[in-house]
Design a protein around this motif. Sequence first.
Motif, mmCIF file in Angstrom:
data_model
loop_
_atom_site.group_PDB
_atom_site.id
_atom_site.type_symbol
_atom_site.label_atom_id
_atom_site.label_comp_id
_atom_site.label_asym_id
_atom_site.label_seq_id
_atom_site.Cartn_x
_atom_site.Cartn_y
_atom_site.Cartn_z
ATOM 1 N N ALA A 1 0.834 -1.203 0.000
ATOM 2 C CA ALA A 1 0.000 0.000 0.000
ATOM 3 C C ALA A 1 0.869 1.253 0.000
ATOM 4 C CB ALA A 1 -0.941 -0.004 1.200
ATOM 5 N N ASN A 2 1.952 1.231 0.769
ATOM 6 C CA ASN A 2 2.880 2.364 0.788
ATOM 7 C C ASN A 2 3.453 2.585 -0.613
ATOM 8 O OD1 ASN A 2 4.664 4.400 1.593
ATOM 9 N ND2 ASN A 2 6.195 2.937 2.257
ATOM 10 N N ALA A 3 3.886 1.524 -1.251
ATOM 11 C CA ALA A 3 4.443 1.637 -2.603
ATOM 12 C C ALA A 3 3.391 2.160 -3.572
ATOM 13 C CB ALA A 3 4.968 0.276 -3.069
ATOM 14 N N LEU A 4 2.183 1.636 -3.495
ATOM 15 C CA LEU A 4 1.121 2.081 -4.392
ATOM 16 C C LEU A 4 0.835 3.565 -4.167
ATOM 17 C CD1 LEU A 4 -0.915 1.482 -6.594
ATOM 18 C CD2 LEU A 4 -2.519 0.728 -4.803
ATOM 19 N N GLY A 5 0.803 3.986 -2.908
ATOM 20 C CA GLY A 5 0.594 5.406 -2.621
ATOM 21 C C GLY A 5 1.675 6.266 -3.240
ATOM 22 N N GLN A 6 2.927 5.829 -3.127
ATOM 23 C CA GLN A 6 4.036 6.580 -3.719
ATOM 24 C C GLN A 6 3.888 6.665 -5.240
ATOM 25 O OE1 GLN A 6 6.475 8.218 -2.095
ATOM 26 N NE2 GLN A 6 5.660 7.585 -0.122
ATOM 27 N N ILE A 7 3.478 5.560 -5.852
ATOM 28 C CA ILE A 7 3.316 5.516 -7.314
ATOM 29 C C ILE A 7 2.176 6.439 -7.744
ATOM 30 C CG2 ILE A 7 2.645 4.025 -9.246
ATOM 31 C CD1 ILE A 7 4.164 1.739 -7.656
ATOM 32 N N VAL A 8 1.060 6.404 -7.019
ATOM 33 C CA VAL A 8 -0.087 7.262 -7.354
ATOM 34 C C VAL A 8 0.285 8.735 -7.198
ATOM 35 C CG1 VAL A 8 -2.426 7.941 -6.640
ATOM 36 C CG2 VAL A 8 -1.842 5.510 -6.841
ATOM 37 N N TRP A 9 0.914 9.093 -6.061
ATOM 38 C CA TRP A 9 1.269 10.501 -5.824
ATOM 39 C C TRP A 9 2.250 11.007 -6.871
ATOM 40 C CZ3 TRP A 9 2.191 8.967 -0.137
ATOM 41 C CH2 TRP A 9 0.980 8.903 0.536
ATOM 42 N N ALA A 10 3.241 10.205 -7.209
ATOM 43 C CA ALA A 10 4.227 10.625 -8.211
ATOM 44 C C ALA A 10 3.552 10.812 -9.570
ATOM 45 C CB ALA A 10 5.359 9.602 -8.303
ATOM 46 N N ASP A 11 2.649 9.905 -9.906
ATOM 47 C CA ASP A 11 1.933 10.002 -11.174
ATOM 48 C C ASP A 11 1.071 11.261 -11.206
ATOM 49 O OD1 ASP A 11 1.099 8.621 -13.750
ATOM 50 O OD2 ASP A 11 -0.858 8.829 -12.762
ATOM 51 N N GLN A 12 0.382 11.556 -10.103
ATOM 52 C CA GLN A 12 -0.450 12.757 -10.035
ATOM 53 C C GLN A 12 0.390 14.025 -10.171
ATOM 54 O OE1 GLN A 12 -2.440 12.123 -6.283
ATOM 55 N NE2 GLN A 12 -4.216 11.178 -7.260
#
Length: 163
Positions: free
Chosen positions: A47-58
Amino acid sequence: MPDIDPLTTVWSDDEVAVMHAMRDWAVTFDELQRHLSSWIGLPGSDANALGQIVWADQAGEPLSPAQLARRIGMTSGATSVLLDRLEGAGHVTRHRESADRRRVTLRPTESARAESGRFLAFSGAEIAATVRDTDPEETRVVLAFLRRMTDAAASANGRLQAR
Protein backbone atom coordinates in the motif's frame (compact mmCIF):
# COMPACT_ATOMS: atom_id res chain seq x y z
CA MET A 1 27.03 20.01 8.34
CA PRO A 2 26.19 22.55 11.06
CA ASP A 3 28.27 22.38 14.22
CA ILE A 4 25.44 21.65 16.66
CA ASP A 5 25.02 18.72 19.02
CA PRO A 6 21.31 17.96 19.31
CA LEU A 7 21.89 16.09 22.58
CA THR A 8 23.65 18.91 24.46
CA THR A 9 21.88 21.92 22.92
CA VAL A 10 19.44 23.67 25.22
CA TRP A 11 16.11 23.80 23.40
CA SER A 12 13.30 26.30 23.97
CA ASP A 13 9.85 25.03 24.87
CA ASP A 14 8.60 26.06 21.41
CA GLU A 15 11.43 24.19 19.66
CA VAL A 16 10.63 21.04 21.64
CA ALA A 17 6.93 21.50 20.89
CA VAL A 18 7.70 21.76 17.14
CA MET A 19 9.68 18.50 17.22
CA HIS A 20 6.88 16.77 19.16
CA ALA A 21 4.25 18.10 16.74
CA MET A 22 6.25 16.86 13.75
CA ARG A 23 6.60 13.45 15.41
CA ASP A 24 2.85 13.38 16.10
CA TRP A 25 2.14 14.24 12.43
CA ALA A 26 4.50 11.46 11.25
CA VAL A 27 2.86 8.91 13.55
CA THR A 28 -0.65 9.99 12.55
CA PHE A 29 0.23 9.96 8.85
CA ASP A 30 1.68 6.46 9.28
CA GLU A 31 -1.66 5.41 10.77
CA LEU A 32 -3.43 6.83 7.72
CA GLN A 33 -1.11 4.71 5.57
CA ARG A 34 -2.15 1.63 7.54
CA HIS A 35 -5.80 2.52 6.96
CA LEU A 36 -5.07 2.79 3.23
CA SER A 37 -3.55 -0.66 3.43
CA SER A 38 -6.74 -2.07 4.97
CA TRP A 39 -8.98 -0.07 2.62
CA ILE A 40 -7.26 -1.40 -0.49
CA GLY A 41 -6.65 -4.88 0.94
CA LEU A 42 -2.88 -4.86 0.56
CA PRO A 43 0.01 -5.50 2.92
CA GLY A 44 1.42 -2.27 4.36
CA SER A 45 4.54 -2.24 2.20
CA ASP A 46 2.47 -2.75 -0.95
CA ALA A 47 0.00 0.00 0.00
CA ASN A 48 2.88 2.36 0.79
CA ALA A 49 4.44 1.64 -2.60
CA LEU A 50 1.12 2.08 -4.39
CA GLY A 51 0.59 5.41 -2.62
CA GLN A 52 4.04 6.58 -3.72
CA ILE A 53 3.32 5.52 -7.31
CA VAL A 54 -0.09 7.26 -7.35
CA TRP A 55 1.27 10.50 -5.82
CA ALA A 56 4.23 10.63 -8.21
CA ASP A 57 1.93 10.00 -11.17
CA GLN A 58 -0.45 12.76 -10.03
CA ALA A 59 2.52 15.13 -9.78
CA GLY A 60 3.48 14.27 -13.37
CA GLU A 61 6.74 12.69 -12.20
CA PRO A 62 6.28 8.92 -12.47
CA LEU A 63 8.75 6.83 -10.53
CA SER A 64 11.20 4.27 -11.78
CA PRO A 65 11.53 1.04 -9.79
CA ALA A 66 14.87 2.30 -8.40
CA GLN A 67 13.30 5.58 -7.24
CA LEU A 68 10.45 3.65 -5.62
CA ALA A 69 12.92 1.36 -3.84
CA ARG A 70 14.69 4.39 -2.34
CA ARG A 71 11.41 5.98 -1.25
CA ILE A 72 10.10 2.88 0.49
CA GLY A 73 13.44 1.69 1.85
CA MET A 74 13.58 -1.68 0.12
CA THR A 75 16.22 -3.38 -1.97
CA SER A 76 15.78 -3.47 -5.73
CA GLY A 77 15.10 -7.20 -5.58
CA ALA A 78 12.42 -6.87 -2.90
CA THR A 79 10.90 -3.94 -4.79
CA SER A 80 10.77 -6.01 -7.98
CA VAL A 81 8.87 -8.77 -6.14
CA LEU A 82 6.52 -6.16 -4.64
CA LEU A 83 5.90 -4.65 -8.10
CA ASP A 84 5.17 -8.11 -9.49
CA ARG A 85 2.47 -8.47 -6.79
CA LEU A 86 1.00 -5.02 -7.51
CA GLU A 87 1.04 -5.65 -11.25
CA GLY A 88 -0.51 -9.09 -10.82
CA ALA A 89 -3.27 -7.61 -8.65
CA GLY A 90 -4.05 -5.03 -11.36
CA HIS A 91 -2.83 -1.95 -9.43
CA VAL A 92 0.30 -0.97 -11.38
CA THR A 93 1.67 -1.13 -14.89
CA ARG A 94 5.28 -0.77 -16.04
CA HIS A 95 5.93 1.43 -19.06
CA ARG A 96 8.87 2.24 -21.29
CA GLU A 97 7.98 5.83 -22.14
CA SER A 98 11.47 7.20 -22.67
CA ALA A 99 13.67 7.11 -25.74
CA ASP A 100 15.91 4.98 -23.52
CA ARG A 101 13.89 1.75 -23.65
CA ARG A 102 15.74 0.47 -20.59
CA ARG A 103 14.06 3.12 -18.42
CA VAL A 104 10.87 1.80 -16.84
CA THR A 105 8.24 4.08 -15.32
CA LEU A 106 5.54 2.95 -12.95
CA ARG A 107 1.93 4.00 -13.46
CA PRO A 108 -1.13 3.20 -11.36
CA THR A 109 -4.01 1.57 -13.19
CA GLU A 110 -7.30 3.44 -13.52
CA SER A 111 -8.84 1.18 -10.85
CA ALA A 112 -5.96 1.93 -8.44
CA ARG A 113 -6.35 5.67 -9.10
CA ALA A 114 -10.08 5.42 -8.50
CA GLU A 115 -9.72 3.41 -5.27
CA SER A 116 -7.04 5.79 -3.97
CA GLY A 117 -9.37 8.66 -4.82
CA ARG A 118 -12.24 7.05 -2.90
CA PHE A 119 -9.96 6.57 0.11
CA LEU A 120 -8.75 10.18 -0.04
CA ALA A 121 -12.30 11.52 -0.43
CA PHE A 122 -13.36 9.57 2.66
CA SER A 123 -10.28 10.14 4.81
CA GLY A 124 -8.96 13.49 3.69
CA ALA A 125 -11.81 15.90 4.43
CA GLU A 126 -10.39 17.22 7.70
CA ILE A 127 -6.89 17.61 6.29
CA ALA A 128 -8.19 19.38 3.18
CA ALA A 129 -10.35 21.72 5.29
CA THR A 130 -7.40 22.55 7.53
CA VAL A 131 -5.19 23.40 4.56
CA ARG A 132 -7.93 25.50 2.93
CA ASP A 133 -8.71 27.35 6.20
CA THR A 134 -5.08 28.29 6.83
CA ASP A 135 -4.09 31.88 6.13
CA PRO A 136 -2.04 32.01 2.89
CA GLU A 137 0.90 33.72 4.60
CA GLU A 138 0.94 31.06 7.35
CA THR A 139 0.85 28.40 4.63
CA ARG A 140 3.90 29.94 2.93
CA VAL A 141 5.82 30.09 6.24
CA VAL A 142 4.93 26.49 7.11
CA LEU A 143 5.83 25.31 3.62
CA ALA A 144 9.23 27.02 3.77
CA PHE A 145 9.89 25.48 7.19
CA LEU A 146 8.83 21.99 6.07
CA ARG A 147 11.01 22.22 2.97
CA ARG A 148 14.01 23.14 5.14
CA MET A 149 13.23 20.28 7.53
CA THR A 150 12.89 17.85 4.61
CA ASP A 151 16.22 19.04 3.21
CA ALA A 152 17.85 18.64 6.65
CA ALA A 153 16.46 15.12 7.06
CA ALA A 154 17.52 14.22 3.49
CA SER A 155 21.02 15.46 4.27
CA ALA A 156 21.14 13.32 7.40
CA ASN A 157 19.82 10.34 5.43
CA GLY A 158 22.54 10.83 2.80
CA ARG A 159 25.22 11.01 5.47
CA LEU A 160 23.87 7.86 7.12
CA GLN A 161 23.65 6.04 3.79
CA ALA A 162 27.27 6.95 3.00
CA ARG A 163 28.36 5.66 6.40
